[in-house]
Design a protein around this motif. Structure first.
Motif, PDB file in Angstrom:
ATOM      1  N   ALA A  67      -7.565   7.861  19.646  1.00  0.00           N
ATOM      2  CA  ALA A  67      -9.016   7.302  20.083  1.00  0.00           C
ATOM      3  C   ALA A  67      -8.495   7.446  21.847  1.00  0.00           C
ATOM      4  N   GLU A  68      -7.516   7.118  22.448  1.00  0.00           N
ATOM      5  CA  GLU A  68      -6.748   7.701  23.909  1.00  0.00           C
ATOM      6  C   GLU A  68      -6.797   8.920  24.553  1.00  0.00           C
ATOM      7  N   VAL A  69      -6.886   9.986  24.129  1.00  0.00           N
ATOM      8  CA  VAL A  69      -6.768  11.359  23.770  1.00  0.00           C
ATOM      9  C   VAL A  69      -8.388  12.004  23.133  1.00  0.00           C
ATOM     10  N   ARG A  70      -9.171  11.110  22.504  1.00  0.00           N
ATOM     11  CA  ARG A  70     -10.247  11.684  22.163  1.00  0.00           C
ATOM     12  C   ARG A  70     -10.269  13.500  21.315  1.00  0.00           C
ATOM     13  N   ILE A  71      -9.597  12.994  20.255  1.00  0.00           N
ATOM     14  CA  ILE A  71      -9.208  14.149  19.252  1.00  0.00           C
ATOM     15  C   ILE A  71      -8.701  14.245  17.572  1.00  0.00           C
ATOM     16  N   VAL A  72      -9.809  14.704  17.053  1.00  0.00           N
ATOM     17  CA  VAL A  72      -9.749  14.595  15.804  1.00  0.00           C
ATOM     18  C   VAL A  72      -8.718  15.774  15.070  1.00  0.00           C
ATOM     19  N   SER A  73      -7.857  15.231  13.996  1.00  0.00           N
ATOM     20  CA  SER A  73      -7.100  16.075  13.240  1.00  0.00           C
ATOM     21  C   SER A  73      -8.063  16.650  11.562  1.00  0.00           C
ATOM     22  N   ILE A  74      -8.459  16.963  11.333  1.00  0.00           N
ATOM     23  CA  ILE A  74      -8.893  17.175  10.100  1.00  0.00           C
ATOM     24  C   ILE A  74      -7.911  17.492   9.747  1.00  0.00           C
ATOM     25  N   GLU A  75      -7.562  16.914   8.194  1.00  0.00           N
ATOM     26  CA  GLU A  75      -6.554  16.517   7.348  1.00  0.00           C
ATOM     27  C   GLU A  75      -6.340  17.377   6.839  1.00  0.00           C
ATOM     28  N   GLU A  76      -7.691  17.118   5.463  1.00  0.00           N
ATOM     29  CA  GLU A  76      -8.243  18.081   3.884  1.00  0.00           C
ATOM     30  C   GLU A  76      -9.225  17.950   4.011  1.00  0.00           C
TER      31      GLU A  76
END
Length: 85
Positions: A67-76
């Motif tokens: 949330a602090e850097v607003r990055i969504v990391s798609i893992e699977e």
């Protein structure tokens, strides 16, 4: 707006899916995960390796959100069955 990063594992899983599923998943990721507050098919997970999941038809997209850097990391990306969760 959130930045979306795909892991190598998630990209390999996407390459194995039917073309229609890939289009649906990619579209849902862009629309739903751009702003998590407005997302309709996102659920926070408990006791799971990843923090959230996005439901797209018979498929589930598991991701983490910084949330602090607003990055969504798609893992699977997995097809929904008895062993998905």
């Amino acid at each position: 707006m959130n930045r979306i990063n795909w892991t190598e594992k998630a990209m390999r899983q996407m390459l194995k899916l039917p073309r229609e599923a890939v289009k649906a998943i990619a579209g849902a990721v862009v629309i739903e995960l751009a702003d998590l507050k407005a997302a309709r098919n996102v659920k926070r997970l408990m006791n799971h390796p990843y923090a959230y999941r996005l439901r797209v038809g018979d498929y589930r997209v598991f991701f983490d959100f910084a949330a602090e850097v607003r990055i969504v990391s798609i893992e699977e990306v997995k097809k929904r069955d008895e062993q998905t969760y």
